[in-house]
Design a protein around this motif. Structure first.
Motif, PDB file in Angstrom:
ATOM      1  N   ASP A 145       1.024  -1.244  -0.090  1.00  0.00           N
ATOM      2  CA  ASP A 145      -0.015   0.000   0.013  1.00  0.00           C
ATOM      3  C   ASP A 145       0.955   1.184   0.088  1.00  0.00           C
ATOM      4  OD1 ASP A 145      -2.710  -1.361   0.165  1.00  0.00           O
ATOM      5  OD2 ASP A 145      -1.995  -1.910   2.115  1.00  0.00           O
ATOM      6  N   VAL A 146       0.612   2.101  -0.860  1.00  0.00           N
ATOM      7  CA  VAL A 146       1.655   3.081  -1.216  1.00  0.00           C
ATOM      8  C   VAL A 146       0.521   4.365  -1.016  1.00  0.00           C
ATOM      9  CG1 VAL A 146       3.106   4.399  -2.444  1.00  0.00           C
ATOM     10  CG2 VAL A 146       3.004   1.831  -2.542  1.00  0.00           C
ATOM     11  N   LEU A 147       1.019   5.639  -0.672  1.00  0.00           N
ATOM     12  CA  LEU A 147       0.369   6.719  -0.418  1.00  0.00           C
ATOM     13  C   LEU A 147       1.231   7.962  -1.381  1.00  0.00           C
ATOM     14  CD1 LEU A 147      -0.943   7.238   3.319  1.00  0.00           C
ATOM     15  CD2 LEU A 147      -2.248   6.014   1.294  1.00  0.00           C
ATOM     16  N   CYS A 148       0.756   8.803  -2.025  1.00  0.00           N
ATOM     17  CA  CYS A 148       1.487   9.888  -2.939  1.00  0.00           C
ATOM     18  C   CYS A 148       0.639  11.084  -2.902  1.00  0.00           C
ATOM     19  CB  CYS A 148       1.921   9.239  -4.215  1.00  0.00           C
ATOM     20  SG  CYS A 148       2.703  10.569  -5.180  1.00  0.00           S
ATOM     21  N   THR A 149       1.076  12.185  -2.267  1.00  0.00           N
ATOM     22  CA  THR A 149       0.234  13.184  -2.102  1.00  0.00           C
ATOM     23  C   THR A 149       0.340  14.245  -3.352  1.00  0.00           C
ATOM     24  OG1 THR A 149       1.606  14.470  -0.957  1.00  0.00           O
ATOM     25  CG2 THR A 149       0.271  13.347   0.324  1.00  0.00           C
ATOM     26  N   PHE A 150       1.096  13.990  -4.228  1.00  0.00           N
ATOM     27  CA  PHE A 150       1.846  14.568  -5.569  1.00  0.00           C
ATOM     28  C   PHE A 150       0.394  14.797  -6.323  1.00  0.00           C
ATOM     29  CE2 PHE A 150       6.178  13.486  -3.960  1.00  0.00           C
ATOM     30  CZ  PHE A 150       6.562  14.964  -4.120  1.00  0.00           C
ATOM     31  N   ASP A 151       0.350  15.649  -7.289  1.00  0.00           N
ATOM     32  CA  ASP A 151      -0.474  15.565  -8.379  1.00  0.00           C
ATOM     33  C   ASP A 151       0.171  14.926  -9.308  1.00  0.00           C
ATOM     34  OD1 ASP A 151      -2.100  16.270 -10.548  1.00  0.00           O
ATOM     35  OD2 ASP A 151      -0.973  17.959 -11.148  1.00  0.00           O
ATOM     36  N   VAL A 152      -0.455  13.682  -9.916  1.00  0.00           N
ATOM     37  CA  VAL A 152       0.369  12.686 -10.517  1.00  0.00           C
ATOM     38  C   VAL A 152       0.670  13.445 -11.827  1.00  0.00           C
ATOM     39  CG1 VAL A 152      -1.771  11.769 -11.629  1.00  0.00           C
ATOM     40  CG2 VAL A 152       0.048  10.535 -11.659  1.00  0.00           C
ATOM     41  N   CYS A 153       0.005  14.251 -12.628  1.00  0.00           N
ATOM     42  CA  CYS A 153       0.421  14.897 -13.874  1.00  0.00           C
ATOM     43  C   CYS A 153       1.623  15.898 -13.656  1.00  0.00           C
ATOM     44  CB  CYS A 153      -0.832  15.572 -14.436  1.00  0.00           C
ATOM     45  SG  CYS A 153      -2.312  14.460 -14.689  1.00  0.00           S
ATOM     46  N   SER A 154       1.629  16.901 -12.524  1.00  0.00           N
ATOM     47  CA  SER A 154       2.969  17.514 -12.711  1.00  0.00           C
ATOM     48  C   SER A 154       4.080  17.049 -12.028  1.00  0.00           C
ATOM     49  CB  SER A 154       2.197  18.865 -11.755  1.00  0.00           C
ATOM     50  OG  SER A 154       2.191  18.296 -10.203  1.00  0.00           O
ATOM     51  N   ILE A 155       4.072  16.383 -11.319  1.00  0.00           N
ATOM     52  CA  ILE A 155       5.221  15.528 -10.609  1.00  0.00           C
ATOM     53  C   ILE A 155       5.764  14.598 -11.567  1.00  0.00           C
ATOM     54  CG2 ILE A 155       4.158  13.556  -9.630  1.00  0.00           C
ATOM     55  CD1 ILE A 155       7.302  15.546  -8.474  1.00  0.00           C
ATOM     56  N   ASN A 209      -6.579  16.044  -4.794  1.00  0.00           N
ATOM     57  CA  ASN A 209      -5.450  16.464  -3.698  1.00  0.00           C
ATOM     58  C   ASN A 209      -5.224  17.884  -3.632  1.00  0.00           C
ATOM     59  OD1 ASN A 209      -4.132  17.356  -6.076  1.00  0.00           O
ATOM     60  ND2 ASN A 209      -2.167  16.495  -5.349  1.00  0.00           N
ATOM     61  N   SER A 210      -6.365  18.525  -3.977  1.00  0.00           N
ATOM     62  CA  SER A 210      -6.390  20.313  -3.990  1.00  0.00           C
ATOM     63  C   SER A 210      -5.862  20.975  -2.245  1.00  0.00           C
ATOM     64  CB  SER A 210      -7.428  21.053  -4.286  1.00  0.00           C
ATOM     65  OG  SER A 210      -8.649  20.594  -3.685  1.00  0.00           O
ATOM     66  N   SER A 211      -6.150  20.297  -1.480  1.00  0.00           N
ATOM     67  CA  SER A 211      -5.807  20.879  -0.134  1.00  0.00           C
ATOM     68  C   SER A 211      -4.540  20.088   0.721  1.00  0.00           C
ATOM     69  CB  SER A 211      -6.991  20.729   0.835  1.00  0.00           C
ATOM     70  OG  SER A 211      -7.269  19.480   0.993  1.00  0.00           O
ATOM     71  N   TYR A 252       1.958   7.600   7.969  1.00  0.00           N
ATOM     72  CA  TYR A 252       1.049   6.856   7.094  1.00  0.00           C
ATOM     73  C   TYR A 252      -0.431   7.115   7.638  1.00  0.00           C
ATOM     74  CZ  TYR A 252      -1.276   3.259   4.251  1.00  0.00           C
ATOM     75  OH  TYR A 252      -2.086   2.717   3.432  1.00  0.00           O
ATOM     76  N   ALA A 253      -0.599   6.822   8.763  1.00  0.00           N
ATOM     77  CA  ALA A 253      -2.123   7.060   9.498  1.00  0.00           C
ATOM     78  C   ALA A 253      -2.476   8.549   9.136  1.00  0.00           C
ATOM     79  CB  ALA A 253      -1.993   6.788  10.746  1.00  0.00           C
ATOM     80  N   SER A 257      -5.513   9.648   6.339  1.00  0.00           N
ATOM     81  CA  SER A 257      -6.837  10.181   6.741  1.00  0.00           C
ATOM     82  C   SER A 257      -6.999  11.367   5.942  1.00  0.00           C
ATOM     83  CB  SER A 257      -6.432  10.675   8.378  1.00  0.00           C
ATOM     84  OG  SER A 257      -5.215  11.654   8.338  1.00  0.00           O
ATOM     85  N   GLN A 258      -5.926  12.210   5.420  1.00  0.00           N
ATOM     86  CA  GLN A 258      -6.299  13.076   4.305  1.00  0.00           C
ATOM     87  C   GLN A 258      -6.884  12.569   3.108  1.00  0.00           C
ATOM     88  OE1 GLN A 258      -5.564  16.446   4.581  1.00  0.00           O
ATOM     89  NE2 GLN A 258      -5.376  15.885   6.637  1.00  0.00           N
ATOM     90  N   PHE A 259      -6.487  11.383   2.640  1.00  0.00           N
ATOM     91  CA  PHE A 259      -7.190  10.713   1.402  1.00  0.00           C
ATOM     92  C   PHE A 259      -8.417  10.520   1.690  1.00  0.00           C
ATOM     93  CE2 PHE A 259      -2.689  10.034   0.134  1.00  0.00           C
ATOM     94  CZ  PHE A 259      -2.698  10.358  -1.274  1.00  0.00           C
TER      95      PHE A 259
END
Length: 492
Positions: A145-155, A209-211, A252-253, A257-259
């Motif tokens: 399980d992986v979390l990535c807060t980046f905007d996938v397009c820009s990064i 992921n705007s916020s 991770y927790a 929670s943000q997602f």
């Protein structure tokens, strides 16, 4: 100084307090208390202060209640009054915890493995993302399980990330990733499609992921948390890698929670979810379709072929419920093809391959048409096109395209209200999603308009229903020769 576990064990034994009472006071399970006493584990440093405060009160109250203060002073070689007892116990536990923690930090052979690393050199950062991060993800079997807060397009425009290899997978990989829906462009729609095709063996859930996009975090559950500093161009120019288990779990927790509280835009799904939710049957309740087929041509089939498809379904392990669904869907399609607006898209490579091998996917069933069935299919297409001039075919000339036809793995099904994608690779591999469902109305609208705009692309050849008979009059002989050649190839 006495070991923390030994001191805690002595206090429990002296006061005869039950482990369950100690556990309640600490706010942890009894099993944790046992591990602390047996010196196999320490409380987490961030909560040790409150734990020791609560435990000191429990022990002090019990010693005073039992009238054992004098015996306590003799046993522990200390002189304290009732008013001083709790403070003394708290200080003793605190000092013992600190001393034990320092000792473990110096002696633990794993300590170096958990040291935070800060990478600054571009080649170090690139090497970590391409190799170390990949290995972390692959080592998390049976699931990662992986979390990535980046905007996938820009990064992805500024940074090359790890490409996991399907032949090295030993479990499922599930990634929650950000998408800045407010700034999405036509280039981003193209990028997203090729992105999920490139990583067809990974299940992605895309969130607005705007916020929280500025957190710049990548977290591999139970493995590592990556904190990324970006330069003015959006490239990662400093990478902090945290591997200490407790910190990784806490990060991770918090990120997860943000997602959970943000809008899910694109969701990976299994076939069973699609059927049980009624999604597939409801999809054909509309009247304007855009359908891109990555492999074969599963529509406009002659009605009599359904018996053979059902037989194939049983051979592939499906049951009577599947048969009912297949036959119902075939009836629905027959009505649909006679009246509604249908735009079909297919690459030239996929079309030629279908003529050659006759393979397509009817829902989840792999079926390979015989030569005669392919001929009947062509005849039935011509017959339907005479009745419904709202059918259009768009053949994408991928021979001159910038992308490889081998990268096209997802079919697209859109009715301008519901949109889903089917992963044709899942018929050969157990990894990756079977479907993606687009949940955002604005994304569906944007993708629909993007597809319409691409109809005028010079690589997109348009064949309206009214032109199909003329096309076959001119090129039909060649198509049937190709079918004959494929029959020779098959028999050999």
């Amino acid at each position: 100084m006495e070991n923390y576990g030994s001191l805690l064990k002595r206090l429990i034994k002296f006061t005869n307090v039950k482990l369950s009472t100690v556990a309640d006071a600490a706010g942890y399970d009894v099993s944790y208390i046992s591990k602390w006493c047996n010196q196999s584990k320490l409380p987490a440093a961030r909560v040790a202060g409150s734990i020791n405060k609560n435990l000191s009160k429990i022990f002090a109250d019990e010693i005073i209640l039992q009238g054992e203060l004098e015996n306590f002073c003799q046993e522990f070689s200390v002189a304290v009054s009732e008013d001083q007892l709790q403070t003394y116990l708290y200080t003793a536990l605190k000092d013992s915890f600190k001393g034990t923690q320092d000792y473990y930090d110096k002696k633990s052979p794993k300590n170096k493995d958990f040291q935070t690393k800060v990478l600054i050199a571009p080649n170090e950062i690139s090497d970590y993302l391409e190799n170390d991060l990949r290995d972390l993800i692959l080592s998390s079997a049976p699931t990662s399980d992986v979390l990535c807060t980046f905007d996938v397009c820009s990064i992805s425009r500024t940074q090359s990330f790890t490409n996991t290899l399907p032949d090295k997978l030993s479990g499922q990989i599930h990634v929650k990733i950000g998408l800045d829906i407010a700034s999405i462009t036509d280039k981003d729609y193209s990028f997203l499609y090729y992105f999920i095709n490139r990583f067809s063996h990974i299940s992605f859930d895309f969130y607005d992921n705007s916020s929280f996009k500025n957190r710049n975090m990548i977290v591999v559950k139970n493995k590592a948390a990556l904190m990324c500093s970006l330069d003015m161009y959006g490239r990662i120019d400093m990478l902090t890698v945290i591997t200490e288990p407790e910190k990784v779990d806490a990060i991770y927790a918090r990120i997860n929670s943000q997602f959970k509280i943000h809008q899910l835009l694109i969701m990976s799904m299994a076939s069973q979810e699609l059927v049980s939710s009624g999604y597939r049957s409801n999809f054909y309740a509309f009247d304007d379709y855009q359908i891109f087929l990555a492999r074969g041509f599963e529509y406009l089939l002659p009605p009599e072929i359904i018996d053979n498809i059902v037989e194939a379904a049983y051979k592939q392990g499906y049951d009577a419920a599947t048969e009912k669904m297949l036959r119902t869907l075939m009836v629905t399609w027959e009505e649909l093809f006679n009246n509604e607006k249908l735009d079909f898209f297919i690459t030239k490579t996929a079309l030629l391959k279908y003529i050659e091998d006759g393979e397509f996917y009817f829902t989840d069933i792999v079926y390979r048409m015989s030569i005669e069935e392919r001929k009947k299919h062509i005849d039935h297409v011509l017959e339907l096109c005479e009745k419904n001039d709202n059918i259009n075919f768009y053949v994408i000339d991928d021979e001159d395209a910038t992308f490889s036809s081998q990268m096209i793995k997802f079919s697209i099904y859109n009715n301008h209200n519901k949109l889903f994608l089917k992963n044709t690779e899942r018929f050969y591999s157990p990894f990756g999603p079977q479907f993606y469902s687009i949940l955002s109305e604005s994304l569906i609208s944007g993708i629909s308009e993007f597809i319409d705009r691409n109809k005028t692309n010079e690589l997109c050849l348009h064949f309206p229903a009214s032109s199909l008979q003329g096309f076959m009059d001119q090129y039909g002989a060649m198509v049937y020769r190709m079918l004959s050649l494929s029959e020779i190839t098959t028999s050999n």
